[in-house]
Enzyme design. Structure first.
Site, PDB file in Angstrom:
ATOM      1  N   GLY A  40       0.813  -1.219   0.000  1.00 36.42           N
ATOM      2  CA  GLY A  40       0.000   0.000   0.000  1.00 36.42           C
ATOM      3  C   GLY A  40       0.840   1.261   0.000  1.00 36.42           C
ATOM      4  N   ALA A  41       0.221   2.380   0.417  1.00 36.28           N
ATOM      5  CA  ALA A  41       0.837   3.709   0.305  1.00 36.28           C
ATOM      6  C   ALA A  41       1.346   3.864  -1.131  1.00 36.28           C
ATOM      7  CB  ALA A  41       1.957   3.900   1.329  1.00 36.28           C
ATOM      8  N   HIS A  70       4.182   2.025  -8.259  1.00 37.51           N
ATOM      9  CA  HIS A  70       3.226   0.908  -8.218  1.00 37.51           C
ATOM     10  C   HIS A  70       2.287   0.962  -9.430  1.00 37.51           C
ATOM     11  CE1 HIS A  70       3.924   1.307  -3.715  1.00 37.51           C
ATOM     12  NE2 HIS A  70       4.237   0.050  -3.943  1.00 37.51           N
ATOM     13  N   GLN A  82      15.328  -7.951  -3.093  1.00 40.87           N
ATOM     14  CA  GLN A  82      14.052  -8.658  -2.916  1.00 40.87           C
ATOM     15  C   GLN A  82      13.724  -9.434  -4.190  1.00 40.87           C
ATOM     16  OE1 GLN A  82      10.308  -7.085  -1.033  1.00 40.87           O
ATOM     17  NE2 GLN A  82       9.763  -6.587  -3.131  1.00 40.87           N
ATOM     18  N   SER A 123       7.113   4.350  -0.970  1.00 42.21           N
ATOM     19  CA  SER A 123       6.036   4.650   0.003  1.00 42.21           C
ATOM     20  C   SER A 123       6.614   5.442   1.172  1.00 42.21           C
ATOM     21  CB  SER A 123       5.422   3.363   0.515  1.00 42.21           C
ATOM     22  OG  SER A 123       4.984   2.584  -0.572  1.00 42.21           O
ATOM     23  N   ARG A 124       7.884   5.181   1.481  1.00 43.65           N
ATOM     24  CA  ARG A 124       8.511   5.850   2.625  1.00 43.65           C
ATOM     25  C   ARG A 124       8.719   7.345   2.390  1.00 43.65           C
ATOM     26  NH1 ARG A 124      11.486   1.980   6.017  1.00 43.65           N
ATOM     27  NH2 ARG A 124      10.763  -0.052   5.387  1.00 43.65           N
TER      28      ARG A 124
HETATM   29  O1  PAF Z   1       7.873  -4.816  -1.997  1.00 48.67           O
HETATM   30  C1  PAF Z   1       6.910  -4.848  -1.212  1.00 48.67           C
HETATM   31  O2  PAF Z   1       6.055  -3.978  -1.197  1.00 48.67           O
HETATM   32  C2  PAF Z   1       6.785  -6.001  -0.251  1.00 48.67           C
HETATM   33  O3  PAF Z   1       8.030  -6.407   0.213  1.00 48.67           O
HETATM   34  C3  PAF Z   1       5.995  -7.194  -0.813  1.00 48.67           C
HETATM   35  C4  PAF Z   1       6.691  -7.814  -2.013  1.00 48.67           C
HETATM   36  C5  PAF Z   1       4.603  -6.734  -1.230  1.00 48.67           C
HETATM   37  C6  PAF Z   1       5.859  -8.281   0.232  1.00 48.67           C
HETATM   38  O4  PAF Z   1       5.203  -7.822   1.375  1.00 48.67           O
END
Ligand code: PAF
Length: 286
Positions: A31-32, A37, A153, A186-187
């Site tokens: 979110g945020a 996104h 990630q 988002s931060r």
């Molecule tokens: O990148 C993110 O926003 C998060 O790490 C994810 C992949 C949605 C997992 O919570």
């Protein structure tokens, strides 16, 4: 846009779509939402028949309770933004839905746990792998979209997909930046405009580092980045590393590396932890 809080209701809906041979694209988020996104949603819409976005602030990936508490939660605005780009489905589960029991499952990602984000955010990737596995099982997408900003990630999720044989295509999408160069995050919502301007120096540091690749050693580039940021009031550098963009193996000698490399940075700006990176494709030192 349809909204689901319950797993079964979402799965029933997606089963119908799959039966009708519709392709499902998935954008997991916390979110945020921001333009970064939305770029993932837009791409998913181009490539699939149904786009699902999840908004779930996953508690198991936070190793710091304060960070979790302060994580921005803007679900109404998020829903509006998703509507505006034509997202088809929003999945917003409760914590108790995603974690009905305490989990003991542990993932291990080898060297990725001891460098950069793995080193500074202990347990973070275990939480990410856990929730992403759960979400993949629930949504069963044909394609899943993640941003390049969270490069490590992405490397971890790639291992997850390979090793657990999730039948889906993973897509890494480019970083979206503000006009001043600051990577969308988002931060950033926790920073005022002045602080965002300060934070944009992280990208400027990456650009300087990129310009030095041809003629300087890794150590010299690291020193230059450190010195550059020391002169910017309000930034505390956590790390700057040069790594293989796909495996995230740290590169110590540029002369013996050939391929896509990533300049990766993490720093605090006014108490907010930010990361950024720049990929240099097909690097070879001449
Ligand atoms: O990148 C993110 O926003 C998060 O790490 C994810 C992949 C949605 C997992 O919570």
């Amino acid at each position: 846009m349809l909204q689901f809080q319950e797993i079964l209701a979402l799965q029933n809906f997606l089963w119908q779509k799959r039966k009708a041979d519709k392709k499902i694209g998935f954008v997991p988020t916390m979110g945020a939402l921001h333009e970064g996104h939305l770029s993932l949603i837009r791409l998913s819409k181009q490539e699939n028949d149904v786009t699902v976005c999840s908004v779930f602030v996953n508690p198991t990936q936070f190793n710091n309770a304060e960070d979790l508490a302060k994580y921005p939660r803007t679900i109404e605005k998020d829903a509006q933004m998703l509507e505006s780009v034509g997202c088809d489905v929003l999945f917003i589960p409760e914590v108790a839905t995603m974690y009905p029991e305490k989990t003991t499952l542990q993932f291990h990602f080898g060297h990725l746990e001891s460098v950069m984000e793995g080193k500074f955010r202990k347990g973070h990737f275990n939480g990410v792998a856990l929730v992403v596995s759960k979400l993949f099982h629930i949504v069963q997408p044909h394609r899943a979209y993640f941003g390049q900003k969270d490069l490590q990630q992405f490397a971890i999720i790639r291992i997850l997909v390979q090793d657990l044989m999730f039948p889906l295509e993973l897509i890494r999408c480019p970083i979206v930046r503000q006009a001043n160069g600051l990577a969308m995050s988002s931060r950033n919502q926790r920073l005022n405009l002045q602080e965002q301007e300060t934070a944009s120096h992280l990208y400027k540091a990456l650009l300087r580092a990129k310009a030095m690749l041809e003629s300087y050693s890794v150590k010299q580039i690291q020193k230059a980045v450190k010195e550059y940021l020391l002169n910017i009031k309000g930034i505390t550098l956590e790390y700057f590393e040069i790594a293989d963009a796909n495996t995230l193996q740290i590169i110590e000698d540029l002369n013996s590396f050939q391929g896509d490399l990533a300049l990766c940075i993490a720093a605090y700006v006014s108490g907010v932890r930010l990361i950024d990176n720049l990929i240099v494709e097909n690097f070879v030192k001449k």
